[in-house]
Design a protein around this motif. Structure first.
Motif, PDB file in Angstrom:
ATOM      1  N   GLN A   1     -19.932  13.138 -11.363  1.00  0.00           N
ATOM      2  CA  GLN A   1     -18.798  12.235 -11.110  1.00  0.00           C
ATOM      3  C   GLN A   1     -17.494  13.033 -11.047  1.00  0.00           C
ATOM      4  N   VAL A   2     -16.491  12.398 -10.447  1.00  0.00           N
ATOM      5  CA  VAL A   2     -15.202  13.039 -10.209  1.00  0.00           C
ATOM      6  C   VAL A   2     -14.103  12.064 -10.626  1.00  0.00           C
ATOM      7  N   VAL A   3     -13.070  12.561 -11.319  1.00  0.00           N
ATOM      8  CA  VAL A   3     -11.887  11.726 -11.562  1.00  0.00           C
ATOM      9  C   VAL A   3     -10.793  12.158 -10.590  1.00  0.00           C
ATOM     10  N   VAL A   4     -10.276  11.176  -9.842  1.00  0.00           N
ATOM     11  CA  VAL A   4      -9.218  11.439  -8.857  1.00  0.00           C
ATOM     12  C   VAL A   4      -7.892  10.954  -9.432  1.00  0.00           C
ATOM     13  N   ARG A   5      -6.857  11.790  -9.377  1.00  0.00           N
ATOM     14  CA  ARG A   5      -5.488  11.361  -9.701  1.00  0.00           C
ATOM     15  C   ARG A   5      -4.971  10.648  -8.443  1.00  0.00           C
ATOM     16  N   VAL A   6      -4.850   9.337  -8.499  1.00  0.00           N
ATOM     17  CA  VAL A   6      -4.556   8.535  -7.301  1.00  0.00           C
ATOM     18  C   VAL A   6      -3.072   8.663  -6.930  1.00  0.00           C
ATOM     19  N   LYS A   7      -2.823   9.044  -5.689  1.00  0.00           N
ATOM     20  CA  LYS A   7      -1.435   9.110  -5.190  1.00  0.00           C
ATOM     21  C   LYS A   7      -1.126   7.908  -4.308  1.00  0.00           C
ATOM     22  N   ALA A   8      -2.161   7.278  -3.751  1.00  0.00           N
ATOM     23  CA  ALA A   8      -1.972   6.062  -2.946  1.00  0.00           C
ATOM     24  C   ALA A   8      -3.303   5.336  -2.861  1.00  0.00           C
ATOM     25  N   ALA A   9      -3.233   3.989  -2.858  1.00  0.00           N
ATOM     26  CA  ALA A   9      -4.452   3.176  -2.752  1.00  0.00           C
ATOM     27  C   ALA A   9      -4.311   2.234  -1.560  1.00  0.00           C
ATOM     28  N   GLY A  10      -5.369   2.102  -0.774  1.00  0.00           N
ATOM     29  CA  GLY A  10      -5.337   1.243   0.418  1.00  0.00           C
ATOM     30  C   GLY A  10      -5.676  -0.196   0.057  1.00  0.00           C
ATOM     31  N   VAL A  11      -4.966  -1.134   0.691  1.00  0.00           N
ATOM     32  CA  VAL A  11      -5.201  -2.564   0.448  1.00  0.00           C
ATOM     33  C   VAL A  11      -5.973  -3.119   1.646  1.00  0.00           C
ATOM     34  N   ASN A  12      -7.161  -3.663   1.362  1.00  0.00           N
ATOM     35  CA  ASN A  12      -8.006  -4.212   2.427  1.00  0.00           C
ATOM     36  C   ASN A  12      -8.217  -5.705   2.220  1.00  0.00           C
TER      37      ASN A  12
ATOM     38  N   LYS B   1      -1.490  -0.110   8.051  1.00  0.00           N
ATOM     39  CA  LYS B   1      -2.004  -0.287   6.684  1.00  0.00           C
ATOM     40  C   LYS B   1      -0.917  -0.629   5.680  1.00  0.00           C
ATOM     41  N   ILE B   2      -1.341  -1.347   4.646  1.00  0.00           N
ATOM     42  CA  ILE B   2      -0.502  -1.569   3.469  1.00  0.00           C
ATOM     43  C   ILE B   2      -1.081  -0.703   2.350  1.00  0.00           C
ATOM     44  N   VAL B   3      -0.242   0.114   1.694  1.00  0.00           N
ATOM     45  CA  VAL B   3      -0.752   0.956   0.604  1.00  0.00           C
ATOM     46  C   VAL B   3       0.074   0.752  -0.662  1.00  0.00           C
ATOM     47  N   LEU B   4      -0.589   0.947  -1.801  1.00  0.00           N
ATOM     48  CA  LEU B   4       0.059   0.867  -3.113  1.00  0.00           C
ATOM     49  C   LEU B   4       0.244   2.286  -3.642  1.00  0.00           C
ATOM     50  N   VAL B   5       1.428   2.544  -4.199  1.00  0.00           N
ATOM     51  CA  VAL B   5       1.707   3.885  -4.717  1.00  0.00           C
ATOM     52  C   VAL B   5       1.925   3.818  -6.235  1.00  0.00           C
ATOM     53  N   PRO B   6       1.020   4.444  -7.023  1.00  0.00           N
ATOM     54  CA  PRO B   6       1.162   4.392  -8.504  1.00  0.00           C
ATOM     55  C   PRO B   6       2.430   5.137  -8.960  1.00  0.00           C
TER      56      PRO B   6
ATOM     57  N   LEU C   1      -6.899  11.126  15.602  1.00  0.00           N
ATOM     58  CA  LEU C   1      -6.876  10.003  14.656  1.00  0.00           C
ATOM     59  C   LEU C   1      -5.692  10.189  13.709  1.00  0.00           C
ATOM     60  N   ARG C   2      -4.856   9.177  13.640  1.00  0.00           N
ATOM     61  CA  ARG C   2      -3.624   9.263  12.836  1.00  0.00           C
ATOM     62  C   ARG C   2      -3.399   7.921  12.139  1.00  0.00           C
ATOM     63  N   PRO C   3      -3.824   7.780  10.873  1.00  0.00           N
ATOM     64  CA  PRO C   3      -3.629   6.500  10.187  1.00  0.00           C
ATOM     65  C   PRO C   3      -2.146   6.099  10.170  1.00  0.00           C
ATOM     66  N   ILE C   4      -1.890   4.830  10.462  1.00  0.00           N
ATOM     67  CA  ILE C   4      -0.515   4.324  10.494  1.00  0.00           C
ATOM     68  C   ILE C   4      -0.276   3.496   9.229  1.00  0.00           C
ATOM     69  N   VAL C   5       0.709   3.919   8.439  1.00  0.00           N
ATOM     70  CA  VAL C   5       1.053   3.180   7.221  1.00  0.00           C
ATOM     71  C   VAL C   5       2.266   2.312   7.540  1.00  0.00           C
ATOM     72  N   GLY C   6       2.070   1.002   7.491  1.00  0.00           N
ATOM     73  CA  GLY C   6       3.153   0.074   7.844  1.00  0.00           C
ATOM     74  C   GLY C   6       3.999  -0.321   6.653  1.00  0.00           C
ATOM     75  N   LYS C   7       3.377  -0.339   5.466  1.00  0.00           N
ATOM     76  CA  LYS C   7       4.092  -0.818   4.282  1.00  0.00           C
ATOM     77  C   LYS C   7       3.586  -0.083   3.046  1.00  0.00           C
ATOM     78  N   GLU C   8       4.548   0.396   2.223  1.00  0.00           N
ATOM     79  CA  GLU C   8       4.215   1.037   0.943  1.00  0.00           C
ATOM     80  C   GLU C   8       4.828   0.219  -0.174  1.00  0.00           C
ATOM     81  N   LEU C   9       4.041  -0.126  -1.183  1.00  0.00           N
ATOM     82  CA  LEU C   9       4.565  -0.896  -2.320  1.00  0.00           C
ATOM     83  C   LEU C   9       4.179  -0.190  -3.611  1.00  0.00           C
ATOM     84  N   PRO C  10       4.992  -0.348  -4.691  1.00  0.00           N
ATOM     85  CA  PRO C  10       4.587   0.223  -5.977  1.00  0.00           C
ATOM     86  C   PRO C  10       3.336  -0.487  -6.499  1.00  0.00           C
ATOM     87  N   LEU C  11       2.535   0.221  -7.308  1.00  0.00           N
ATOM     88  CA  LEU C  11       1.269  -0.318  -7.821  1.00  0.00           C
ATOM     89  C   LEU C  11       1.431  -1.706  -8.449  1.00  0.00           C
ATOM     90  N   ALA C  12       2.516  -1.886  -9.213  1.00  0.00           N
ATOM     91  CA  ALA C  12       2.721  -3.160  -9.926  1.00  0.00           C
ATOM     92  C   ALA C  12       2.870  -4.334  -8.959  1.00  0.00           C
TER      93      ALA C  12
END
Ligand SMILES: NC(=O)c1ccc[n+]([C@@H]2O[C@H](COP(=O)([O-])OP(=O)(O)OC[C@H]3O[C@@H](n4cnc5c(N)ncnc54)[C@H](OP(=O)(O)O)[C@@H]3O)[C@@H](O)[C@H]2O)c1
Length: 320
Positions: A29-40, A315-320, A287-298
């Motif tokens: 197993q691997v622990v990842v320090r998350v810098k951004a999470a995708g919202v689906n 994409k909408i992404v959450l940033v911790p 291939l170039r992912p397009i991020v349309g909106k970034e929001l804080p994790l909370a």
């Protein structure tokens, strides 16, 4: 570390940020320090408790994250501490500062992608790739209608199809979304909010119709899709939010096929093939992912409302 926790199924507000213990990797197993999470969209169905897959409560939502490897368990050979990765699923959830993953769920993040873009790789690009190439077997010179091209899966579908030499017609509900779809390489872009817009698909193709349709809202469109398919055409049902009536004769006349798909069904072999193909596309810049909106994790609740609202833009992404 901080994580979004869901203690009961319900509206977006059931997601709350909490302090939880740091994660430790087990064997392989691997622990990842998350810098951004995708919202689906599937994250919202799971949170509401209406999806075929119901997580055990309490849980942390999210499948897609990008970040750096913080710790590895015994036997991990695929990644080392410190490398940049994106995830294709997690054991512990992606809406958090850390995510625990099986070794097979982490993939090297291309150097030219930001973490925010990396959070928009897995579900959108793997789904679009599987739909186009593993389900519809699309080939160069065919024409694909990406029905719902302005969102995560749609943008990925447009880019993948263009990179493989297909002609692309896209649809979007907002002017901003249509402009984005055009920028990604679609030759024609239609407004799926206007009456009879699909008639234009026939005129764009000299009356022949399209070879492939990637369908994001089958409960609204499937019956009409079948009427704009070329002989031998294939519709891939990617998204559907209800029932629909079709005329089966529309499939008979064209030797057409309706193909369902669910990304969770991919085999390890197909998954390896998908992520290898995506890596090549990110490296060569097609291939170039397009991020349309970034929001804080909370602000996960706002992100869940936004992903279900009209006017998609990448994409909408959450940033911790
Ligand atoms: N089968 C699977 O394994 C799988 C995997 C991933 C996603 N999905 C599903 O696929 C769908 C799309 O996912 P996503 O991540 O791309 O979501 P998203 O980013 O929220 O985008 C939704 C897309 O649907 C479009 N849309 C809205 N009304 C439409 C209509 N009448 N006809 C056609 N398209 C319409 C939106 O366009 P506007 O906002 O511009 O109107 C937008 O392009 C969702 O239902 C999701 O649950 C399924």
């Amino acid at each position: 570390m901080k994580a979004i926790r869901v203690r009961e199924f319900g509206p977006p507000e059931v997601m709350r940020i909490e302090e939880v213990p740091d994660l430790k990797p087990g064997p392989r197993q691997v622990v990842v320090r998350v810098k951004a999470a995708g919202v689906n969209p599937a994250d919202t169905y799971m949170r509401a408790g209406t999806y075929a897959r119901k997580p055990t409560l309490p849980y942390t939502p999210g499948m897609d994250a990008a970040g750096t490897v913080e710790a590895i368990g015994d036997g991990v050979t695929r990644v080392a501490v410190g490398v940049r990765v994106y995830t294709s699923g997690t054991v512990s959830g992606a809406y958090a500062e850390q995510a625990l993953c099986d070794e097979s769920q982490v993939h090297m993040l291309a150097r030219n992608l930001s973490f925010q873009q990396g959070a928009g790789v897995n579900v959108p690009y793997a789904t679009a790739y599987r739909a186009l190439f593993q389900r519809a077997h699309a080939v160069a010179a065919e024409t694909v209608l990406v029905h719902g091209a302005s969102g995560g899966v749609g943008i990925a579908g447009v880019q993948l199809a263009r990179a493989a030499g297909l002609n692309v017609i896209g649809t979007a509900g907002s002017a901003k979304g249509r402009e984005l779809v055009t920028q990604q390489g679609a030759t024609h872009v239609l407004d799926h909010g206007t009456p009879d817009y699909l008639d234009k698909v026939l005129s764009f193709t000299g009356g022949r119709g399209v070879d492939v349709i990637l369908e994001m809202l089958a409960n609204v469109n499937l019956g009409k899709d079948l009427k704009v398919l070329a002989p031998g055409g294939r519709v891939v049902v990617i998204g559907s939010r209800g029932r629909v009536e079709i005329d089966p004769r529309d499939t008979m006349q064209r030797d057409a096929a309706i193909l369902g798909m669910l990304l969770f069904n991919v085999t390890d072999r197909d998954s390896n093939s998908i992520h290898a193909a995506l890596a090549a596309g990110f490296e060569n810049g097609t291939l170039r992912p397009i991020v349309g909106k970034e929001l804080p994790l909370a602000e996960a609740p706002q992100a869940h409302k936004a992903v279900m609202a009209p006017g998609a833009y990448g994409k909408i992404v959450l940033v911790p």
